[in-house]
Design a protein around this motif. Structure first.
Motif, PDB file in Angstrom:
ATOM      1  N   ALA A  20       2.341 -12.752  -5.857  1.00  0.00           N
ATOM      2  CA  ALA A  20       1.325 -12.459  -6.833  1.00  0.00           C
ATOM      3  C   ALA A  20      -0.042 -12.983  -6.364  1.00  0.00           C
ATOM      4  N   LEU A  75       3.735   4.665 -10.085  1.00  0.00           N
ATOM      5  CA  LEU A  75       4.310   3.513 -10.556  1.00  0.00           C
ATOM      6  C   LEU A  75       5.553   3.502 -10.144  1.00  0.00           C
ATOM      7  N   GLY A  78       5.979   1.557  -7.001  1.00  0.00           N
ATOM      8  CA  GLY A  78       5.548  -0.149  -7.124  1.00  0.00           C
ATOM      9  C   GLY A  78       4.106  -0.456  -7.236  1.00  0.00           C
ATOM     10  N   PHE A  79       3.307   0.543  -7.342  1.00  0.00           N
ATOM     11  CA  PHE A  79       1.667   0.188  -7.233  1.00  0.00           C
ATOM     12  C   PHE A  79       1.351  -0.376  -9.152  1.00  0.00           C
ATOM     13  N   GLU A  80       0.534  -1.060  -9.046  1.00  0.00           N
ATOM     14  CA  GLU A  80       0.117  -1.583 -10.464  1.00  0.00           C
ATOM     15  C   GLU A  80      -1.169  -1.566 -10.489  1.00  0.00           C
ATOM     16  N   ASN A  81      -1.895  -1.967 -11.806  1.00  0.00           N
ATOM     17  CA  ASN A  81      -3.177  -1.923 -12.214  1.00  0.00           C
ATOM     18  C   ASN A  81      -3.629  -0.530 -11.832  1.00  0.00           C
ATOM     19  N   LEU A  82      -2.751   0.439 -12.694  1.00  0.00           N
ATOM     20  CA  LEU A  82      -3.080   2.006 -12.345  1.00  0.00           C
ATOM     21  C   LEU A  82      -4.275   2.381 -13.390  1.00  0.00           C
ATOM     22  N   ALA A 155      -5.060   2.761  -7.964  1.00  0.00           N
ATOM     23  CA  ALA A 155      -3.939   1.430  -7.794  1.00  0.00           C
ATOM     24  C   ALA A 155      -3.888   0.356  -6.893  1.00  0.00           C
ATOM     25  N   SER A 156      -3.380  -0.544  -6.944  1.00  0.00           N
ATOM     26  CA  SER A 156      -3.034  -1.462  -5.915  1.00  0.00           C
ATOM     27  C   SER A 156      -1.802  -2.178  -6.024  1.00  0.00           C
ATOM     28  N   LYS A 157      -1.331  -2.674  -4.947  1.00  0.00           N
ATOM     29  CA  LYS A 157      -0.030  -3.177  -4.628  1.00  0.00           C
ATOM     30  C   LYS A 157      -0.078  -4.301  -3.581  1.00  0.00           C
ATOM     31  N   SER A 161       4.981  -6.528  -0.767  1.00  0.00           N
ATOM     32  CA  SER A 161       5.694  -5.723  -1.879  1.00  0.00           C
ATOM     33  C   SER A 161       6.668  -4.761  -1.466  1.00  0.00           C
TER      34      SER A 161
END
Length: 164
Positions: A20, A75, A78-82, A155-157, A161
């Motif tokens: 994280a 998604l 596994g990407f986040e903050n899309l 997005a970010s990862k 991860s």
């Protein structure tokens, strides 16, 4: 979809950090939404031209609607903050109309594209000729305009991860 930028993983330099708190890998893409493409005025056949293009992409394992389908894929990877947005590119001035006309008449209606389109059942010779004739009329129409829609995503990862 191509990552826009990656940096060297820092997880090996900071092994005690939790995922994280690791630096993020950024991802950006811009993909077409072919169903929203148009040439106006239609002249009774222009919508067929965009449909032929869409069918040709699909027959070659393409994804002509990826601009509206990509959220789930991003998604699932596994990407986040899309963050998603959309745009439409409008071609309306004479130079742009000439570009669209050339793209269709010199590439889309070229033997290299028409022959596979015929093979895959995406068009007929008659339809290709009707599109060609309509394009010639369209490029001289004072109301000629074309549009192409895109879905866009950032997005970010976190490193470490699973995509390193």
């Amino acid at each position: 979809m191509i990552p826009s930028r990656t940096s060297p993983p820092l997880s090996s330099q900071y092994p005690s950090r939790s995922p994280a708190t690791l630096p993020l890998r950024d991802f950006a893409c811009r993909e077409m939404i072919c169903a929203s493409a148009f040439l106006h005025p239609d002249l009774g056949v222009m919508k067929s031209a965009t449909e032929v293009f869409e069918d040709l992409l699909e027959s070659d394992d393409g994804h002509p609607q990826m601009g509206k389908e990509m959220k789930g894929h991003i998604l699932a990877a596994g990407f986040e903050n899309l963050r998603m947005t959309g745009t439409i590119d409008i071609y309306s001035i004479p130079k742009e109309i000439a570009f669209v006309h050339a793209l269709f008449s010199e590439w889309f209606l070229s033997p290299e594209i028409v022959e596979p389109s015929l093979k895959y059942g995406a068009t007929t010779l008659e339809l290709s000729e009707r599109i060609r004739a309509a394009l010639e009329q369209w490029k001289h129409d004072s109301g000629a305009v074309a549009g192409l829609s895109f879905g866009q995503a950032i997005a970010s990862k976190p490193y470490g991860s699973g995509l390193d």
